[in-house]
Design an enzyme around this catalytic site. Structure first.
Site, short mmCIF file in Angstrom:
data_model
loop_
_atom_site.label_atom_id
_atom_site.label_comp_id
_atom_site.label_asym_id
_atom_site.label_seq_id
_atom_site.Cartn_x
_atom_site.Cartn_y
_atom_site.Cartn_z
N GLY A 69 0.80 -1.22 0.00
CA GLY A 69 0.00 0.00 0.00
C GLY A 69 0.83 1.27 0.00
O GLY A 69 0.48 2.25 -0.67
N THR A 70 1.93 1.28 0.74
CA THR A 70 2.76 2.47 0.79
C THR A 70 3.37 2.78 -0.57
O THR A 70 3.40 3.94 -1.00
CB THR A 70 3.86 2.31 1.85
OG1 THR A 70 3.26 2.21 3.15
CG2 THR A 70 4.82 3.49 1.85
N SER A 200 -3.94 -2.85 -0.29
CA SER A 200 -2.88 -3.72 0.22
C SER A 200 -3.45 -5.07 0.64
O SER A 200 -4.48 -5.13 1.32
CB SER A 200 -2.19 -3.06 1.43
OG SER A 200 -1.11 -3.83 1.89
N ALA A 201 -2.78 -6.14 0.24
CA ALA A 201 -3.29 -7.49 0.45
C ALA A 201 -3.44 -7.86 1.92
O ALA A 201 -4.42 -8.51 2.31
CB ALA A 201 -2.36 -8.50 -0.24
N CYS A 325 2.34 1.73 12.63
CA CYS A 325 3.48 2.52 12.16
C CYS A 325 3.95 3.51 13.23
O CYS A 325 5.05 4.05 13.13
CB CYS A 325 3.11 3.29 10.90
SG CYS A 325 2.52 2.24 9.55
#
Length: 393
Positions: A69-70, A200-201, A325
């Protein structure tokens, strides 16, 4: 261990692992080669592309596989920044975005872009008037907008449809970080004409290290990563066949869950109800109407989240104090500050994220553990309590 941190990551579903294993063993071939094994890997990748497209209502050609995703978010934002240029370019976003958006945006501001972050109300929902005004200012000199679909800390769902319409009215390209939303609630890019979308998976029971960027057909795009020209020259690098297959399978399973309206909402609601009934001084944070069905963000007066996390870990419950994060950082998160939390409230807040792999028994057991942990910590810390506080728009 009762795992309640699905916003950070989700367990790999057995069906996803089964789909991946052949490509980690005999199907190891480079999908860009010309022999039989490579062609089979290529077919598997294209099948996965169709599965991911089906999850968000896209065409397969609009899906670009990435490392997560990032990367997807950075690829979209950095291209848009190059496209509008820094001399007059404006970037419009919100004050509660994930760091994958805010960090790149900070670098844009450092080199001359005008950056505006629209605020949110006490429930964490975008102040649409501020966003609209910022888009109006961006119209003249050119710019783009980015708004998350759902918040990673509170689970609050943003008015992406309104924001996208406003951006389009002002001639701005629109990106959405849908990483917390895709696979959990219906997301359809045919009904909501975003230009770029990140997913994102590992947020919906797929593997880590693989994601996708949706690029609407007809939108200009230059890649973040250049090299061998894979992904039709939109993301170079030898494809992670096993990871991509896992993402595709996770997407297929998510489509079925969403169609059947299978969500952990009942577990989340039962958990919250038991905690609120058992304790005083509990605040249920965020907009209770517009939120993901699996997320519960609670504050406990008279307790510090750091201590609660230790006690709950000892009791066999895994949760978090916010974004994974931001783990280890002592200050309140930017999301909590934007919602008007006091430092005390922010430091007493925990996030619980349920998934399709949790059970009602686990939800109720976890609620009991939370009650015991809070009562124990209040005795030790001597903290006071107050009434139950539930935000309602």
């Amino acid at each position: 261990m009762i795992y309640l941190d699905a916003n950070a990551t989700t367990p790999l579903l057995p069906e996803v692992l089964d789909a991946m294993l052949p490509w980690l063993r005999e199907g190891f071939h480079n999908p860009n080669a010309s022999y039989r094994g490579a062609k089979e890997a290529r077919r598997a990748i294209e099948e996965a592309r169709a599965q991911v497209a089906g999850l968000i209502g896209a065409d397969p050609d609009e899906i670009v596989f990435t490392g997560g995703g990032t990367e997807s978010t950075n690829a979209a934002l950095k291209w848009l920044a190059r496209l509008v240029g820094r001399k007059s370019g404006r970037v419009v976003t919100s004050a509660v975005e994930h760091s994958a958006v805010l960090k790149p945006v900070e670098t844009f501001a450092d080199v001359g872009y005008a950056v505006e972050k629209a605020g949110v109300d006490a429930g964490g929902r975008l102040k649409i008037d501020e966003f609209e005004a910022a888009c109006g200012r961006a119209k003249e000199g050119g710019g783009f907008a980015s708004l998350m679909w759902a918040n990673n800390e509170t689970g609050v769902i943003q008015p992406v449809d309104e924001a996208c319409a406003i951006a389009k009215e002002n001639g701005l390209a629109f990106h959405t970080d849908a990483i917390q939303a895709v696979g959990k609630i219906p997301v359809n890019v045919r009904e909501l004409p975003v230009d770029f979308l990140s997913l994102s998976a590992h947020k919906f029971h797929g593997p880590k290290g693989v994601g996708a960027l949706y690029i609407r057909s007809g939108c200009r795009f230059e890649p973040l990563l250049r090299g061998g020209g894979q992904e039709k020259d939109r993301r170079s690098g030898t494809e992670n066949t096993a990871g991509i297959v896992g993402l595709g399978k996770a997407a297929e399973l998510a489509v079925a869950r969403i169609a059947a309206k299978e969500t952990p909402r009942a577990l989340r609601d039962a958990f919250e109800a038991k905690v609120v009934d058992s304790l005083s001084g509990v605040s249920v944070n965020g907009d209770l109407i517009h939120r993901l069905p699996h997320t519960s963000h609670l504050s406990f007066a008279g307790c510090e989240a750091a201590g609660l996390l230790i006690l709950l870990d000892e009791m066999g419950v895994a949760c978090s104090a916010g974004s994974a994060c931001m783990t280890g950082k002592q200050q309140p998160s930017h999301v909590q500050k934007a919602m008007g939390f006091t430092d005390a409230k922010a430091k007493s807040s925990l996030r619980f994220g349920f998934s399709c792999m949790n059970t009602m028994e686990e939800a109720l057991e976890a609620a009991g553990a939370v009650t015991k942990a809070v009562e124990k910590l209040r005795k030790v810390q001597g903290g006071g309590t107050g009434p139950v506080v539930v935000y309602s728009p």
